[in-house]
Design a protein around this motif. Structure first.
Motif, PDB file in Angstrom:
ATOM      1  N   MET A 281       0.816  -1.133  -0.293  1.00 40.86           N
ATOM      2  CA  MET A 281      -0.059  -0.045   0.043  1.00 40.86           C
ATOM      3  C   MET A 281       0.881   1.144  -0.054  1.00 40.86           C
ATOM      4  N   TRP A 282       1.825   1.325   0.953  1.00 42.68           N
ATOM      5  CA  TRP A 282       2.915   2.346   0.593  1.00 42.68           C
ATOM      6  C   TRP A 282       3.413   2.588  -0.580  1.00 42.68           C
TER       7      TRP A 282
ATOM      8  N   SER B 118       3.409   8.139   8.183  1.00 46.98           N
ATOM      9  CA  SER B 118       4.211   9.345   8.404  1.00 46.98           C
ATOM     10  C   SER B 118       5.443   9.561   9.116  1.00 46.98           C
ATOM     11  N   ARG B 119       5.934   8.380   9.788  1.00 48.68           N
ATOM     12  CA  ARG B 119       7.032   8.214  10.535  1.00 48.68           C
ATOM     13  C   ARG B 119       8.093   7.799   9.862  1.00 48.68           C
ATOM     14  N   TYR B 120       7.532   6.973   8.853  1.00 40.21           N
ATOM     15  CA  TYR B 120       8.466   6.111   8.109  1.00 40.21           C
ATOM     16  C   TYR B 120       9.396   6.972   6.920  1.00 40.21           C
ATOM     17  N   ASP B 121       8.707   7.833   6.075  1.00 37.79           N
ATOM     18  CA  ASP B 121       9.308   8.628   5.201  1.00 37.79           C
ATOM     19  C   ASP B 121       8.623   9.953   4.967  1.00 37.79           C
ATOM     20  N   PRO B 122       9.366  11.241   4.976  1.00 37.03           N
ATOM     21  CA  PRO B 122       8.831  12.324   4.725  1.00 37.03           C
ATOM     22  C   PRO B 122       8.060  12.400   3.240  1.00 37.03           C
ATOM     23  N   GLU B 123       8.661  11.822   2.290  1.00 31.60           N
ATOM     24  CA  GLU B 123       7.957  11.863   0.721  1.00 31.60           C
ATOM     25  C   GLU B 123       6.560  10.856   0.820  1.00 31.60           C
ATOM     26  N   LEU B 124       6.659   9.797   1.681  1.00 30.97           N
ATOM     27  CA  LEU B 124       5.433   9.056   1.978  1.00 30.97           C
ATOM     28  C   LEU B 124       4.439   9.803   2.633  1.00 30.97           C
TER      29      LEU B 124
END
Length: 331
Positions: A159-160, A280-286
């Protein structure tokens, strides 16, 4: 004395030329006259510096899809879990997420504030390539988790990756069993396929009642993926008082608890596939893709209902509810 004055005049002239070369107007001209395609820029004029910079940034973004060779003017529409690329509607936002660190030159003159914002095309290409690698990495993680029957992890990473592809419009290829696929289209088919391959089993022998416990009823379910017990899956359900989400299924087993089931004719479950808060914590662009991008829903595929019958302190499974995959009737 004459020679000394001449040398001093020459030094002052050189200093003046050096200062003049560093004026905002000269810097802007240097960028504009650079090799074609090396820089992309936008201009803006307003009463305040911040307003001028905002206008210039919007002007810069509007030029990206035209001036950068890998830019695309495409958008997408959604019909349930099918996505069709057919219109220009998110180009500006997706590029904005890519060029957060563009450079600015501003100055004030008699007409107010002028802003010039620019970015090197090569930096955009590097940023896009790094993002493509992250997307490919997410897909690889999803495939690995699926092979390990960690369906919660597989759905999360799939999904990400799809969220980033739907927002940034990158072209990424995925190789599966020797065949190369367009990753976006592959994921649009893969996520529903994963959901359809889940089976939730409930029978009379797996339902307990305890008068002493506040949650009197314990409904023990078994969850399999392609006939094998899942190692991990996240579900959500309503227990009559509150929503329980996420509820973790491990090693193919899960115990749903209810204070009362007297008003229930079915136990409704939802397979969790979207991990927005964790993203939201995993990757800024995500995080930007979730905040600004299109909504992607597979809810029709992720719900299932297990019909039950309640008789005093006994709960029984209604006929035909032993096997309930989360799939729509026409799928």
């Amino acid at each position: 004395m004459t020679r000394t004055i001449a040398i001093l005049a020459l030094c002052i002239g050189c200093l003046f030329s050096s200062v003049h070369a560093q004026t905002p107007q000269a810097a802007i001209e240097r960028i504009q006259n650079a090799e074609k395609g090396r820089y992309i820029w936008g201009e803006g004029r307003a009463d305040t510096e911040e307003q001028a910079k905002e206008i210039a940034f919007g002007d810069l973004i509007s030029k990206l899809a035209v001036n950068v060779e890998f830019g695309q003017k495409i958008g997408e529409s959604q019909n349930n879990d099918r996505y069709d690329i057919n219109q220009e509607n998110v180009t500006k936002k997706s590029w904005a997420g890519t060029i957060e660190n563009c450079e600015s030159i501003t100055f004030r003159d008699k007409d107010g504030w002028f802003a010039f914002r620019y970015v090197a095309a090569e930096e955009l290409r590097k940023a896009q390539e790094r993002r493509r690698e992250r997307i490919a990495g997410l897909v690889a993680l999803g495939i690995e988790q699926e092979q390990n029957l960690n369906i919660a992890g597989a759905l999360k990473y799939y999904m990400w990756a799809l969220k980033m592809l739907s927002y940034y419009k990158d072209h990424v290829k995925t190789s599966v069993k020797g065949r190369e696929h367009d990753t976006a289209h592959w994921l649009q088919e893969k996520i529903p396929s994963v959901l359809n391959s889940l089976t939730i089993t409930l029978d009379d022998n797996r339902i307990d009642y305890d008068e002493q416990e506040y949650d009197h009823y314990t409904v023990n379910i078994a969850v399999a993926y392609d006939g094998k017990p899942v190692s991990a899956l996240d579900l959500g359900y309503f227990n009559g008082e509150r929503q329980i989400s996420p509820f973790h299924v491990k090693n193919g087993e899960g115990a749903l608890r209810f204070p009362d089931l007297s008003g229930f004719s079915a136990i409704d479950l939802k397979v969790i596939y979207d991990y927005r808060e964790e993203a939201s914590r995993y990757d800024p662009e995500l995080a930007v893709a979730y905040r600004e991008g299109p909504q992607l829903s597979f809810d029709e595929r992720s719900h299932t209902s297990l019909p039950v019958k309640i008789k005093k302190d006994k709960i029984t499974v209604a006929k035909g509810s032993v096997c309930a995959p989360p799939v729509t009737a026409d799928a």
